[in-house]
Write a protein that holds these residues in place. Structure first.
Motif, PDB file in Angstrom:
ATOM      1  N   LEU A  33      -5.262   2.413   8.266  1.00  0.00           N
ATOM      2  CA  LEU A  33      -4.406   3.283   7.967  1.00  0.00           C
ATOM      3  C   LEU A  33      -2.919   2.688   7.974  1.00  0.00           C
ATOM      4  O   LEU A  33      -2.166   2.676   6.915  1.00  0.00           O
ATOM      5  CB  LEU A  33      -4.029   4.637   8.878  1.00  0.00           C
ATOM      6  CG  LEU A  33      -3.061   5.538   8.610  1.00  0.00           C
ATOM      7  CD1 LEU A  33      -3.426   6.287   7.305  1.00  0.00           C
ATOM      8  CD2 LEU A  33      -3.025   6.658   9.741  1.00  0.00           C
ATOM      9  N   ALA A  34      -2.568   1.558   8.765  1.00  0.00           N
ATOM     10  CA  ALA A  34      -1.373   0.966   8.532  1.00  0.00           C
ATOM     11  C   ALA A  34      -1.261  -0.277   7.624  1.00  0.00           C
ATOM     12  O   ALA A  34      -0.149  -0.181   6.676  1.00  0.00           O
ATOM     13  CB  ALA A  34      -1.212   0.187  10.017  1.00  0.00           C
ATOM     14  N   LEU A  35      -2.447  -0.586   7.233  1.00  0.00           N
ATOM     15  CA  LEU A  35      -2.406  -1.636   5.938  1.00  0.00           C
ATOM     16  C   LEU A  35      -2.332  -0.973   4.757  1.00  0.00           C
ATOM     17  O   LEU A  35      -1.600  -1.199   3.790  1.00  0.00           O
ATOM     18  CB  LEU A  35      -3.860  -2.206   6.089  1.00  0.00           C
ATOM     19  CG  LEU A  35      -4.201  -3.450   7.255  1.00  0.00           C
ATOM     20  CD1 LEU A  35      -5.177  -3.977   7.228  1.00  0.00           C
ATOM     21  CD2 LEU A  35      -3.104  -4.598   6.916  1.00  0.00           C
ATOM     22  N   PHE A  36      -2.826   0.383   4.572  1.00  0.00           N
ATOM     23  CA  PHE A  36      -2.904   1.300   3.382  1.00  0.00           C
ATOM     24  C   PHE A  36      -1.349   1.673   3.322  1.00  0.00           C
ATOM     25  O   PHE A  36      -0.836   1.795   2.288  1.00  0.00           O
ATOM     26  CB  PHE A  36      -3.616   2.405   3.447  1.00  0.00           C
ATOM     27  CG  PHE A  36      -4.964   2.340   2.840  1.00  0.00           C
ATOM     28  CD1 PHE A  36      -4.988   1.920   1.451  1.00  0.00           C
ATOM     29  CD2 PHE A  36      -6.320   2.344   3.418  1.00  0.00           C
ATOM     30  CE1 PHE A  36      -6.456   1.832   0.820  1.00  0.00           C
ATOM     31  CE2 PHE A  36      -7.340   2.141   2.851  1.00  0.00           C
ATOM     32  CZ  PHE A  36      -7.261   1.848   1.487  1.00  0.00           C
ATOM     33  N   GLY A  37      -0.558   1.882   4.511  1.00  0.00           N
ATOM     34  CA  GLY A  37       0.765   2.338   4.489  1.00  0.00           C
ATOM     35  C   GLY A  37       1.633   1.051   3.969  1.00  0.00           C
ATOM     36  O   GLY A  37       2.596   1.332   3.197  1.00  0.00           O
ATOM     37  N   LEU A  38       1.349   0.085   4.329  1.00  0.00           N
ATOM     38  CA  LEU A  38       1.999  -1.237   3.736  1.00  0.00           C
ATOM     39  C   LEU A  38       1.927  -1.420   2.174  1.00  0.00           C
ATOM     40  O   LEU A  38       2.733  -1.681   1.424  1.00  0.00           O
ATOM     41  CB  LEU A  38       1.490  -2.595   4.449  1.00  0.00           C
ATOM     42  CG  LEU A  38       2.134  -2.695   5.891  1.00  0.00           C
ATOM     43  CD1 LEU A  38       1.586  -3.903   6.572  1.00  0.00           C
ATOM     44  CD2 LEU A  38       3.922  -2.773   5.915  1.00  0.00           C
ATOM     45  N   LEU A  39       0.297  -1.124   1.824  1.00  0.00           N
ATOM     46  CA  LEU A  39       0.042  -1.335   0.490  1.00  0.00           C
ATOM     47  C   LEU A  39       0.790  -0.332  -0.285  1.00  0.00           C
ATOM     48  O   LEU A  39       1.233  -0.605  -1.512  1.00  0.00           O
ATOM     49  CB  LEU A  39      -1.316  -1.222   0.198  1.00  0.00           C
ATOM     50  CG  LEU A  39      -2.010  -1.386  -0.898  1.00  0.00           C
ATOM     51  CD1 LEU A  39      -1.526  -2.917  -1.706  1.00  0.00           C
ATOM     52  CD2 LEU A  39      -3.612  -1.483  -1.012  1.00  0.00           C
ATOM     53  N   GLU A  40       1.000   0.930   0.265  1.00  0.00           N
ATOM     54  CA  GLU A  40       1.740   2.072  -0.463  1.00  0.00           C
ATOM     55  C   GLU A  40       3.038   1.624  -0.814  1.00  0.00           C
ATOM     56  O   GLU A  40       3.700   2.223  -2.045  1.00  0.00           O
ATOM     57  CB  GLU A  40       1.485   3.330   0.315  1.00  0.00           C
ATOM     58  CG  GLU A  40       1.730   4.593  -0.678  1.00  0.00           C
ATOM     59  CD  GLU A  40       1.613   5.689   0.343  1.00  0.00           C
ATOM     60  OE1 GLU A  40       1.368   6.801  -0.329  1.00  0.00           O
ATOM     61  OE2 GLU A  40       1.441   5.749   1.394  1.00  0.00           O
TER      62      GLU A  40
END
Length: 231
Positions: free
Chosen positions: A202-209
């Motif tokens: 979830l944290a990685l997807f947040g950065l990717l977003e």
């Protein structure tokens, strides 16, 4: 040469896929969601545009390298994706295309070992390709990630991909391919789907977003937040 700045980004990608990647005009048209005739005209105009520039088959000047490299990475990723999930024929995947995309990206990584996004893309391909043996049932239908037999995953490719992305994240500027590879690594390192580190995903997807805003990134981040395991 195919990524000459005189051409638009879509034309650069289409021409490179055709001239270097070996994809058919129909396959490229499906990737761009346009009629085959439209893509044929686009590629023809791109070739004419290259001829009109008088460009030679040489390395681009330093000022143009980064922009051209971004297009090259997009092309390699599109070749890999066309092989991983084909848009034509009866087979779900084409191993010849994924193998060629990985071969070319390995070559690029050898030439540019300090570029984090090149390393990230190679890691992403390897970590994705590692799951291919478990991705289909005997009848050819797709097996969702959560239901795959992880004992069939290629641990050698996973190990190589994890080393690549760990090194890139530790010493290069963060980029979208690196983040996608990091997400794939979290999935691949989990022995069971319930062992997946979902807060990290979830944290990685947040950065990717943040780095690469995209509706699909937002959708997948929402799925991860609500449900945990997803296909």
């Amino acid at each position: 040469m195919c990524c000459h700045p005189a051409l638009s980004a879509p034309s650069q990608i289409a021409l490179t896929l055709r001239a270097v990647g070996g994809l058919t005009t129909a396959e490229i048209a499906r990737a761009f969601i346009v009629p085959t005739a439209t893509m044929a005209q686009r590629i023809s105009r791109a070739k004419q545009g290259i001829r009109e520039t008088g460009s030679q088959f040489t390395l681009p000047p330093p000022a143009e390298r980064d922009e051209r490299l971004r297009t090259v990475l997009q092309v390699l990723y599109l070749i890999f994706n066309e092989g991983y999930t084909t848009t034509a024929g009866t087979e779900l995947a084409r191993s010849d295309l994924t193998a060629e995309a990985i071969r070319l990206t390995r070559l690029l990584h050898r030439l540019l070992p300090n570029d984090g996004e090149v390393a990230g893309l190679l890691a992403l391909m390897l970590l994705t390709e590692a799951r291919l043996p478990a991705r289909t049932r005997p009848d050819g239908s797709l097996v969702p990630l959560a239901d795959q037999d992880r004992s069939l995953w290629n641990r050698e490719l996973i190990g190589e991909g994890v080393v690549l992305i760990t090194d890139a994240l530790s010493r290069t500027r963060l980029g979208s391919y690196q983040l996608q590879a990091a997400i794939a690594a979290v999935h691949d390192e989990a022995a069971r789907v319930e062992d997946t580190d979902w807060p990290q995903v979830l944290a990685l997807f947040g950065l990717l977003e943040i780095i690469s805003p995209n509706p699909m990134v937002t959708l997948n981040r929402g799925r991860c937040s609500r449900h945990g395991p997803w296909a």
